[in-house]
Write a protein that holds these residues in place. Structure first.
Motif, PDB file in Angstrom:
ATOM      1  N   LEU A   1      22.617 -68.873 -35.091  1.00 53.22           N
ATOM      2  CA  LEU A   1      22.898 -69.246 -36.478  1.00 53.22           C
ATOM      3  C   LEU A   1      24.376 -69.560 -36.678  1.00 53.22           C
ATOM      4  O   LEU A   1      24.721 -70.479 -37.418  1.00 53.22           O
ATOM      5  N   LEU A   2      25.241 -68.828 -36.010  1.00 55.97           N
ATOM      6  CA  LEU A   2      26.671 -69.101 -36.126  1.00 55.97           C
ATOM      7  C   LEU A   2      26.988 -70.507 -35.626  1.00 55.97           C
ATOM      8  O   LEU A   2      27.739 -71.247 -36.271  1.00 55.97           O
ATOM      9  N   ALA A   3      26.397 -70.895 -34.505  1.00 49.45           N
ATOM     10  CA  ALA A   3      26.591 -72.259 -33.992  1.00 49.45           C
ATOM     11  C   ALA A   3      26.070 -73.290 -34.990  1.00 49.45           C
ATOM     12  O   ALA A   3      26.711 -74.319 -35.245  1.00 49.45           O
ATOM     13  N   GLU A   4      24.912 -73.013 -35.586  1.00 51.85           N
ATOM     14  CA  GLU A   4      24.322 -73.921 -36.570  1.00 51.85           C
ATOM     15  C   GLU A   4      25.210 -74.037 -37.820  1.00 51.85           C
ATOM     16  O   GLU A   4      25.425 -75.132 -38.340  1.00 51.85           O
ATOM     17  N   ILE A   5      25.725 -72.915 -38.281  1.00 47.62           N
ATOM     18  CA  ILE A   5      26.594 -72.916 -39.468  1.00 47.62           C
ATOM     19  C   ILE A   5      27.858 -73.716 -39.202  1.00 47.62           C
ATOM     20  O   ILE A   5      28.291 -74.517 -40.036  1.00 47.62           O
TER      21      ILE A   5
END
Length: 167
Positions: free
Chosen positions: A107-111
């Protein structure tokens, strides 16, 4: 327009504007949330084999102490963490710190892909995290062949050098 209609319309407009002022946008905190900071740090530096995670070394506390002395950076990183958490709530339905560790990393990569404005403050957070992590004695002892010239630092760095060394 008659006077009565004008007064009614202006009264309704004032009421509407007053109501809009009551509905405020959420504002980011001035100080980073320690639990959220720990979750992001563990996403960057998770435990791996015999290598400790960021929170196992207490990096969230060390970073917090450094940020206390740097209020502008403290506010910037508090805002960054707040935005990451808000994005996590939007994309995953719960706060970033409440997610499972594997989901956090993805999710951090996506954000960060979704919101390019987070890249500069995130790069600063990542640099600080790596700096504190690899400066920790528990980590540099694990590095093969690495022996720092001053493993315990310079204990007398706050004192001026002796006069005989200045010449």
């Amino acid at each position: 327009m008659r006077r009565r209609s004008f007064l009614l319309l202006s009264g309704l407009s004032a009421l509407l504007l007053g109501a809009l002022r009551l509905v405020r946008r959420p504002t980011p905190p001035e100080v980073p949330d320690t639990v959220l900071l720990a979750a992001v740090l563990d996403s960057l530096l998770p435990a791996d084999g015999d290598w400790p995670s960021a929170t196992e070394l207490g990096l969230e506390d060390a970073l917090g102490r450094e940020l206390d002395a740097r209020p502008v950076l403290q506010r910037t990183l508090a805002h960054l963490l707040w935005r990451i958490d808000r994005q996590a709530r939007t994309l995953a339905g719960e706060g970033f710190a409440d997610l499972l560790p594997d989901r956090r990393a993805a999710l951090l990569a996506e954000i960060l892909d979704h919101d390019r404005g987070l890249a500069p403050p995130f790069a600063r957070l990542r640099a600080l995290a790596f700096e504190h992590y690899y400066a920790h004695p528990a980590v540099w002892r694990r590095l093969p062949g690495y022996h720092p010239p001053q493993p315990l630092g310079y204990p007398d760095y706050t004192r001026p050098p002796p006069h005989d060394r200045l010449a």
